[in-house]
Motif scaffolding. Sequence first.
Motif, mmCIF file in Angstrom:
data_model
loop_
_atom_site.group_PDB
_atom_site.id
_atom_site.type_symbol
_atom_site.label_atom_id
_atom_site.label_comp_id
_atom_site.label_asym_id
_atom_site.label_seq_id
_atom_site.Cartn_x
_atom_site.Cartn_y
_atom_site.Cartn_z
ATOM 1 N N ASP A 17 48.356 33.078 40.907
ATOM 2 C CA ASP A 17 49.164 33.795 40.043
ATOM 3 C C ASP A 17 48.954 34.577 39.451
ATOM 4 O OD1 ASP A 17 51.100 30.879 40.455
ATOM 5 O OD2 ASP A 17 49.541 30.057 38.128
ATOM 6 N N ASN A 18 49.404 35.546 39.132
ATOM 7 C CA ASN A 18 49.416 36.784 39.050
ATOM 8 C C ASN A 18 49.160 36.971 37.397
ATOM 9 O OD1 ASN A 18 48.672 40.268 38.596
ATOM 10 N ND2 ASN A 18 50.582 40.492 38.650
ATOM 11 N N GLU A 19 47.657 36.449 36.712
ATOM 12 C CA GLU A 19 47.593 36.280 35.449
ATOM 13 C C GLU A 19 46.097 36.882 35.165
ATOM 14 O OE1 GLU A 19 47.002 31.824 35.192
ATOM 15 O OE2 GLU A 19 48.399 32.485 35.433
ATOM 16 N N ALA A 24 38.921 36.666 38.085
ATOM 17 C CA ALA A 24 37.275 36.744 37.038
ATOM 18 C C ALA A 24 36.954 34.874 37.334
ATOM 19 C CB ALA A 24 37.257 37.008 35.244
ATOM 20 N N ARG A 25 38.030 34.460 38.263
ATOM 21 C CA ARG A 25 37.571 33.272 37.922
ATOM 22 C C ARG A 25 37.169 32.980 38.863
ATOM 23 N NH1 ARG A 25 42.237 30.438 34.983
ATOM 24 N NH2 ARG A 25 41.501 27.877 36.473
ATOM 25 N N VAL A 26 37.871 33.317 40.222
ATOM 26 C CA VAL A 26 37.789 33.916 41.938
ATOM 27 C C VAL A 26 35.712 34.322 42.180
ATOM 28 C CG1 VAL A 26 38.399 34.204 43.722
ATOM 29 C CG2 VAL A 26 39.359 33.553 42.454
ATOM 30 N N ILE A 27 35.634 35.358 41.168
ATOM 31 C CA ILE A 27 34.570 36.146 41.574
ATOM 32 C C ILE A 27 33.360 35.291 41.094
ATOM 33 C CG2 ILE A 27 33.188 38.291 40.838
ATOM 34 C CD1 ILE A 27 35.674 39.515 41.047
ATOM 35 N N LEU A 29 32.912 31.752 40.924
ATOM 36 C CA LEU A 29 33.591 31.317 41.828
ATOM 37 C C LEU A 29 32.002 31.602 42.872
ATOM 38 C CD1 LEU A 29 35.512 28.941 43.915
ATOM 39 C CD2 LEU A 29 34.067 30.169 44.883
ATOM 40 N N PHE A 30 32.283 32.410 43.268
ATOM 41 C CA PHE A 30 31.558 33.217 44.195
ATOM 42 C C PHE A 30 30.377 33.256 43.371
ATOM 43 C CE2 PHE A 30 35.086 33.559 46.893
ATOM 44 C CZ PHE A 30 34.437 33.882 48.001
ATOM 45 N N SER A 31 29.692 34.023 42.586
ATOM 46 C CA SER A 31 28.932 34.807 41.557
ATOM 47 C C SER A 31 27.738 33.297 41.643
ATOM 48 C CB SER A 31 28.526 35.640 40.897
ATOM 49 O OG SER A 31 29.451 35.063 40.070
ATOM 50 N N GLY A 32 28.709 31.886 41.594
ATOM 51 C CA GLY A 32 27.671 31.600 40.213
ATOM 52 C C GLY A 32 26.628 30.356 41.881
ATOM 53 N N ARG A 33 27.542 31.021 42.549
ATOM 54 C CA ARG A 33 26.955 30.131 43.811
ATOM 55 C C ARG A 33 26.136 30.814 44.694
ATOM 56 N NH1 ARG A 33 30.894 28.071 41.701
ATOM 57 N NH2 ARG A 33 31.830 26.008 41.576
ATOM 58 N N GLY A 34 26.263 32.113 44.664
ATOM 59 C CA GLY A 34 24.738 32.683 45.048
ATOM 60 C C GLY A 34 25.684 33.178 46.719
ATOM 61 N N TYR A 35 27.236 33.389 46.471
ATOM 62 C CA TYR A 35 27.753 34.100 47.886
ATOM 63 C C TYR A 35 28.379 35.549 47.821
ATOM 64 C CZ TYR A 35 28.941 28.677 48.503
ATOM 65 O OH TYR A 35 28.915 26.974 48.436
ATOM 66 N N LEU A 72 37.816 27.445 46.332
ATOM 67 C CA LEU A 72 38.846 27.847 45.719
ATOM 68 C C LEU A 72 39.867 27.317 45.368
ATOM 69 C CD1 LEU A 72 38.025 30.778 47.878
ATOM 70 C CD2 LEU A 72 37.976 31.149 45.899
ATOM 71 N N GLU A 73 40.523 26.396 46.678
ATOM 72 C CA GLU A 73 41.608 25.358 46.341
ATOM 73 C C GLU A 73 41.598 25.040 44.979
ATOM 74 O OE1 GLU A 73 41.087 22.998 50.195
ATOM 75 O OE2 GLU A 73 42.603 24.815 51.311
ATOM 76 N N ARG A 74 40.309 24.166 44.088
ATOM 77 C CA ARG A 74 40.780 23.471 43.362
ATOM 78 C C ARG A 74 40.413 24.587 42.049
ATOM 79 N NH1 ARG A 74 34.781 20.976 44.880
ATOM 80 N NH2 ARG A 74 35.205 18.631 45.381
ATOM 81 N N LEU A 75 40.421 25.254 41.819
ATOM 82 C CA LEU A 75 40.717 26.322 40.533
ATOM 83 C C LEU A 75 42.317 26.902 40.722
ATOM 84 C CD1 LEU A 75 38.759 29.873 42.204
ATOM 85 C CD2 LEU A 75 38.351 28.462 39.827
ATOM 86 N N VAL A 76 42.586 26.114 39.668
ATOM 87 C CA VAL A 76 44.105 25.775 39.145
ATOM 88 C C VAL A 76 45.177 26.686 38.979
ATOM 89 C CG1 VAL A 76 45.416 26.085 37.080
ATOM 90 C CG2 VAL A 76 43.790 24.744 37.264
ATOM 91 N N PRO A 77 44.567 28.542 39.281
ATOM 92 C CA PRO A 77 45.920 29.425 39.155
ATOM 93 C C PRO A 77 45.943 29.595 40.817
ATOM 94 C CG PRO A 77 44.156 30.363 39.039
ATOM 95 C CD PRO A 77 43.145 29.186 38.565
ATOM 96 N N VAL A 78 45.420 28.950 42.015
ATOM 97 C CA VAL A 78 45.304 29.081 43.184
ATOM 98 C C VAL A 78 46.308 28.144 43.881
ATOM 99 C CG1 VAL A 78 43.999 29.261 45.218
ATOM 100 C CG2 VAL A 78 42.800 29.978 43.086
ATOM 101 N N HIS A 79 47.803 28.490 45.062
ATOM 102 C CA HIS A 79 48.560 28.204 45.417
ATOM 103 C C HIS A 79 47.956 27.444 46.632
ATOM 104 C CE1 HIS A 79 51.362 28.798 42.327
ATOM 105 N NE2 HIS A 79 50.881 30.007 41.765
#
Length: 170
Positions: A17-19, A24-27, A29-35, A72-79
């Motif tokens: 979703d473009n909102e 920030a949530r996607v990023i 996810l990466f930074s929080g896990r060291g990816y 990524l698939e678990r994030l709510v705005p991800v289709h």
Amino acid sequence: MTQETNIRRHTISVLVDNEPGVLARVIGLFSGRGYNIESLTVAEIDASDSLSRITIVTSGTPMIIEQIKVQLERLVPVHKVKDLTLEGPFIEREMALVKVVANGEKRVESLRIGDVFKARVVDATISSFVFEITGTADDLDRFIDLMQQLGEVDISRTGAAALSRGTSTL
């Protein structure tokens, strides 16, 4: 095969979703896990449905890449999440603006190299050129390396934009 040699570069396409806050949530996810994110491109692709495509280039073992996709698939705005690297052939391009400051023969040589790489001159002064170049990351790396040998270089580079070949869509 050792863990280190099993690391592979992946291009992942994510429909979201473009909102506000989605990127920030996607990023996060990466930074929080060291990816690490090697390249990130995001733009709205459907204004009527308010959808954006995020293209992420990252590296990891098959297990890490699978974890990234599942999270990524678990994030709510991800289709939808699609690993273009595993899905089959895909097209990937980047764009760069490359300013070269050079005089004399080096200036002429920069124009020759630009022509070989099909780079377009989008600005010119007495002592500089700004080239626009589109291609694979390797193409851009080679062009930039050659230009750096000719003079001072300033670079602005996009991330990868990618689509699968054929009839498959996100």
